[in-house]
Design a protein around this motif. Structure first.
Motif, mmCIF file in Angstrom:
data_model
loop_
_atom_site.group_PDB
_atom_site.id
_atom_site.type_symbol
_atom_site.label_atom_id
_atom_site.label_comp_id
_atom_site.label_asym_id
_atom_site.label_seq_id
_atom_site.Cartn_x
_atom_site.Cartn_y
_atom_site.Cartn_z
ATOM 1 N N ILE A 1 0.848 -1.215 0.000
ATOM 2 C CA ILE A 1 0.000 0.000 0.000
ATOM 3 C C ILE A 1 0.871 1.247 0.000
ATOM 4 O O ILE A 1 0.464 2.313 -0.454
ATOM 5 C CB ILE A 1 -0.963 -0.008 1.209
ATOM 6 N N GLY A 2 2.116 1.158 0.510
ATOM 7 C CA GLY A 2 3.023 2.307 0.473
ATOM 8 C C GLY A 2 3.487 2.639 -0.933
ATOM 9 O O GLY A 2 3.870 3.779 -1.195
ATOM 10 N N SER A 3 3.455 1.637 -1.847
ATOM 11 C CA SER A 3 3.855 1.894 -3.227
ATOM 12 C C SER A 3 2.714 2.438 -4.072
ATOM 13 O O SER A 3 2.944 2.930 -5.175
ATOM 14 C CB SER A 3 4.374 0.595 -3.863
ATOM 15 N N VAL A 4 1.478 2.343 -3.555
ATOM 16 C CA VAL A 4 0.305 2.795 -4.317
ATOM 17 C C VAL A 4 0.243 4.315 -4.299
ATOM 18 O O VAL A 4 0.594 4.963 -3.304
ATOM 19 C CB VAL A 4 -0.982 2.174 -3.730
ATOM 20 N N HIS A 5 -0.210 4.900 -5.393
ATOM 21 C CA HIS A 5 -0.392 6.359 -5.493
ATOM 22 C C HIS A 5 -1.329 6.832 -4.370
ATOM 23 O O HIS A 5 -2.367 6.197 -4.106
ATOM 24 C CB HIS A 5 -0.970 6.711 -6.865
ATOM 25 N N PRO A 6 -1.003 7.955 -3.704
ATOM 26 C CA PRO A 6 -1.845 8.413 -2.576
ATOM 27 C C PRO A 6 -3.319 8.570 -2.934
ATOM 28 O O PRO A 6 -4.188 8.313 -2.089
ATOM 29 C CB PRO A 6 -1.201 9.761 -2.200
ATOM 30 N N GLU A 7 -3.622 8.965 -4.162
ATOM 31 C CA GLU A 7 -5.024 9.170 -4.532
ATOM 32 C C GLU A 7 -5.780 7.854 -4.684
ATOM 33 O O GLU A 7 -7.013 7.852 -4.684
ATOM 34 C CB GLU A 7 -5.109 9.967 -5.834
ATOM 35 N N ASP A 8 -5.074 6.717 -4.815
ATOM 36 C CA ASP A 8 -5.734 5.426 -5.014
ATOM 37 C C ASP A 8 -5.703 4.549 -3.776
ATOM 38 O O ASP A 8 -6.258 3.446 -3.792
ATOM 39 C CB ASP A 8 -5.055 4.677 -6.172
ATOM 40 N N ARG A 9 -5.059 5.007 -2.695
ATOM 41 C CA ARG A 9 -4.895 4.131 -1.529
ATOM 42 C C ARG A 9 -6.225 3.813 -0.850
ATOM 43 O O ARG A 9 -6.473 2.680 -0.434
ATOM 44 C CB ARG A 9 -3.944 4.785 -0.539
#
Length: 946
Positions: free
Chosen positions: A183-191
């Motif tokens: 989840i840390g690698s996911v774009h902040p807008e998609d978390r």
């Protein structure tokens, strides 16, 4: 012998046991991998046999070797022989059973070992195949950029494939994958969306597919497509989630590029006036864009197109031609089809279209399955061609007619020769002009003397000379006429005109007779069509760029229009206009000149790039020799390519001093007359287009509307002020008339009635006792006159209460309210200040009339039981409130008689810069509030918070 026999047997048995044990040991060591499987059972059996034999022979040895120490050797041997004879069978039976069982166990163990060895070989082969498949899967994932992952929900651990690491921008195995690391690698807008999906997965409900973005360690962003599946335990509880990840960044970028390309192509097609169609040749369905429907007069959702509908739209006379052209293309005889035919417009008339198309898709067998193309409205061109053809036919008929007349009368030949609209010439066989008609001079600018004796080939364009000479030689040798031959002839001014020749050579006369027609316009039109076809791609590109510029200009004009409609002051609109045109056209200098009343001068109202102090002060005389004056007489934008060489008008000294070179000026139109001139200029040469002039004109139109609206608003405000002044004057006149009528009624009519009453009283006394009936009539008349005097006094008081002039506003108001309450049976409450400041002339009357009108409305409409009148005064304002407890006024009841009364009160208040407000509820009564400023009148009503 017993000793020897026993010793021999013992030794022999020891040898056998030793060999058997060694064999078993060797077998165990050699096939250890197989024998270990059953070594526990085999060792137990062999141990029993070995221990039995060992104990037996140990006893025999003891008897043979140790007993003789106490007994005699013969006795010891006897004991040994008896022991061997009596128990050796038991030992051999035990040993045989042990060795038999051991042999059976060894055989079964070997069989099981062989079976296990086969299973091991198959397991090794399966493991090798699995490793090969795993390597192939990893290689395939590397090629397809698809990774897989495994998430154990029980201990929250995860496994990633090598390609999964690479897709996320990491080295395979670089870290232990966890959900938090993911989840840390996911774009902040998609978390948040991924967290929601993870929570659903823990409950056993996971979306079939997800798209999200990841941010790699290097900062790059990749688009990921993921699919997952949940595994559950026998009780249905989710325990594991399996999934794959696919890097779709390039696919998304390609899709976006395709979408943008399609949008640009649609804009380009619309800018070029082309309608596009796409036909499915299997289903006969036809899709078309909005421009296609617009050309046929239909809206975006009106025309459902298929092969049958399209066939019905084609003109019946053109259907066969269209079908033949399409069939020729389908059979591969043409690269594309381009047909000019007629189609029916929505309104019922026929329009000409140029229909271009080609097959863009075939199936495996080569059969066409899809075609696409465009249509262009060429109705105007076809009509022009028809007019030209009609003119040509008319000309040909006229030539034939005049030729016939020339044959009838030789004298008419010269007239035809001179008056022919076509060029006619007689040329000798060596190619020199012998005679030419006046039409040569009209079309080519040469006089007859300039052509006679000159070779015609000298006037032919260099590129056309060889073809002309070849055609002439071939036709002359063959004895044929030259028909419809085209070449270019030099005009006297150096330009070239296209001529179409028809000629006949008469060898017997030694001359050739020829006629020519100017077809320059037709050739230019044909060349224009060819250029349009050959450079369609370039036109689309240029149209796209122009559309982008036009869109920006339209957006700027629309923004300025919205600001004008939004109430932006006219002065700000004017300044915004010059700023917008300078910015959008990329010029350094713009000006807006307002035409002053009288139409003789222009004032520099706003501008960009001017020196300080010029804006608002610079005046320019209006005359036709100036650019501004010239623009005011022009309906179209005035384009200036170079002020230094301009001949239509004289450039201003200001423009020359600034070094301005080119620009555009347009007229600012008003409702009745021009309002001014808007211009933009540059000190560098610019390629200004017609669209730029239209943009400046649109900005000027917005300015014209804003200025006209400002002037109309000023005129409306002045008219309102004039009407208000007129209303105030009418109120004053009415009050003067009321005062005059009240005085006349009170003084003249009252005094006359009083005199009549006195006379009647004297008559009544004289008639007492003598004429009872006359006396009674006189007394009745006296009573009637008394009532009439009271009515006159009441009417006089209503017209102009004397108390208002004698005692002032406060006492007059108190007197009127108390009299009104008594007359209507109402309870009255009056709150008045001790005094009021000096009121302007007529203001006291206006306040009194408002109170009077408000109470009249109470009597007519309120059905009230109580009224309350409050007057409050301060240094700067006077406030009057009339309150009743009646049933109130609904909003829809403010029309009719009551609305006229309210309008009269508001007009009286407005004449003194005051306002009247009405607050009412259906069951809460009504409150009429009058507020009047006591400061000097401003001529415009104030806005009060009521």
């Amino acid at each position: 012998m017993i000793w020897e026999s026993v010793a021999f047997t013992t030794v022999l048995d020891l040898v056998i046991v030793t060999l058997a044990g060694a064999s078993l040991f060797v077998l165990y060591c050699h096939r250890a991998g197989l024998a270990r499987i059953g070594q526990s059972a085999l060792a137990a059996v062999l141990a029993v046999g070995a221990v039995t034999i060992g104990l037996f022979y140990f006893v025999e040895l003891v008897v043979v070797w140790v007993v003789p120490l106490w007994l005699s050797r013969s006795e010891a041997m006897a004991i040994a022989e008896a022991l061997h004879r009596n128990y050796s069978w038991l030992v051999m039976l035990v040993v045989s059973a042990a060795f038999g069982g051991g042999t059976y166990l060894v055989r079964k163990t070997f069989q099981r070992a062989q079976l296990l060895e086969g299973q091991v070989r198959r397991g090794r082969r399966s493991l090798g195949e699995h490793l090969e498949r795993s390597a192939a899967l990893a290689y395939a994932q590397r090629i397809a950029q698809v990774g897989n992952w495994n998430w154990d929900l029980r201990d929250d651990t995860a496994e990633w494939s090598d390609e999964h690491f690479r897709i996320f921008g990491y080295v395979p195995g670089e870290f232990e994958p966890t959900y938090q690391r993911f989840i840390g690698s996911v774009h902040p807008e998609d978390r948040e969306r991924l967290d929601t999906a993870s929570s659903a997965a823990r409950r056993g409900d996971v979306p079939s597919a997800l798209e999200y973005r990841v941010v790699r360690p290097d900062g790059s962003i990749r688009f990921i497509h993921s699919q997952a599946e949940v595994r559950t335990d026998p009780l249905g509880k989710p325990i594991r989630v399996f999934g794959i990840v696919d890097d779709i960044t390039e696919l998304r970028e390609a899709s976006e590029a395709v979408r943008q390309s399609e949008e640009q192509m649609q804009l380009a097609l619309r800018g070029a006036g082309l309608g596009a169609w796409d036909s499915n040749l299997r289903t006969d369905q036809v899709s078309c864009n909005d421009r296609f429907k617009e050309l046929l007069g239909y809206g975006a959702g009106e025309l459902a197109m298929d092969k049958r509908v399209w066939a019905e739209l084609i003109h019946p006379e053109d259907a066969q031609v269209v079908a033949e052209a399409v069939d020729a293309h389908r059979q591969g005889r043409t690269e594309q089809f381009a047909i000019e035919h007629r189609v029916r417009h929505k309104r019922g008339h026929w329009i000409w279209v140029l229909n271009r198309g080609r097959i863009v898709g075939r199936d495996a067998s080569g059969e066409p399955r899809r075609a696409a193309g465009t249509i262009l409205d060429i109705t105007a061109r076809k009509r022009a061609q028809e007019r030209v053809q009609e003119l040509n036919r008319n000309l040909e008929r006229r030539v034939a007619q005049r030729t016939a007349e020339a044959n009838a009368a030789r004298s008419e030949l010269q007239r035809v020769f001179d008056l022919s609209v076509d060029m006619i010439c007689v040329v000798t066989l060596d190619g020199r002009f012998q005679r030419v008609n006046p039409a040569f001079g009209r079309f080519l600018g040469y006089a007859k003397d300039d052509l006679i004796g000159v070779k015609y080939i000298d006037f032919v364009h260099a590129d056309d000379r060889e073809a002309t000479l070849v055609a002439v030689r071939e036709k002359v040798v063959a004895g044929e006429d030259i028909l419809n031959f085209e070449n270019r002839y030099r005009h006297k001014d150096g330009s070239y005109r296209w001529l179409m020749w028809n000629s006949r050579t008469v060898l017997g006369d030694g001359v050739a007779y020829g006629t020519a027609r100017d077809v320059t316009e037709q050739k230019l039109a044909a060349e224009e069509l060819l250029r349009h076809r050959d450079h369609l791609t370039e036109l689309v590109a240029e149209s796209t760029a122009e559309l982008r510029i036009a869109s920006a200009q339209q957006a700027a004009a629309a923004s300025l229009g919205e600001k004008a409609l939004g109430g932006m002051p006219a002065d700000e609109i004017v300044q915004e206009a010059v700023t917008v045109v300078a910015r959008e056209l990329g010029v350094e200098f713009s000006s807006l000149m307002e035409l002053l009343p009288g139409g003789e001068e222009l004032l520099l109202r706003a501008g960009v790039g001017h020196a300080d102090g010029l804006v608002g002060t610079l005046r320019v005389d209006v005359h036709r020799h100036s650019q501004a004056g010239y623009t005011l007489t022009s309906n179209d934008p005035v384009f200036v390519e170079d002020l230094r060489t301009e001949t239509r008008f004289e450039p201003s000294m200001l423009s020359l001093e600034r070094g301005l070179v080119c620009g555009i000026s347009v007229i600012i139109r008003g409702p009745q007359r021009p309002l001014g001139v808007l211009g933009v200029f540059s000190d560098e040469p610019l390629a200004l287009k017609r669209e730029d002039g239209d943009f400046v004109q649109s900005i000027a139109n917005v300015v014209g509307d804003a200025v006209a609206f400002r002037r109309a608003s000023d005129e409306a405000r002045e008219a309102a002020d004039a009407l208000r002044a007129l209303a105030a004057r009418l109120q004053d006149v009415r009050e003067e008339e009321r005062t005059f009528l009240a005085r006349e009624l009170h003084d003249e009519l009252g005094q006359s009635l009083t005199g009549v009453n006195i006379d009647l009283a004297w008559m009544a006394r004289k008639l007492a006792g003598r004429e009872p009936q006359l006396q009674e009539r006189a007394l009745a008349s006296m009573k009637l006159i008394g009532e009439t005097i009271g009515a006159v006094q009441r009417i006089s008081s209503d017209l102009r209460p004397p108390v208002l002039d004698d005692l002032g506003l406060l006492d007059a108001t108190r007197w009127y309210v108390e009299a009104f309450a008594r007359r209507n049976g109402l309870a009255a409450s009056i709150e008045l200040p001790a005094e009021v400041p000096d009121l302007a002339t007529g203001l006291a009357t206006a306040v009194f009339r408002v109170v009077q009108e408000a109470l009249t409305n109470v009597a007519r409409h309120a059905d009230a039981s109580e009224i309350r009148v409050v007057i409050e005064s301060s240094d700067d304002s006077l406030e009057v409130r009339v309150i009743d407890d009646g049933h109130g006024i609904a909003e829809e009841e403010t029309t009719g008689d009551l609305s006229l009364g309210l309008l009269g009160m508001k007009e009286r208040a407005a004449s003194f810069d005051g306002v009247v407000a009405v607050a009412s509820g259906r069951e809460a009564g009504t409150e009429v509030v009058l507020k009047v400023p006591l400061a000097a009148n401003t001529g415009r009503p104030r806005v009060w918070q009521t």
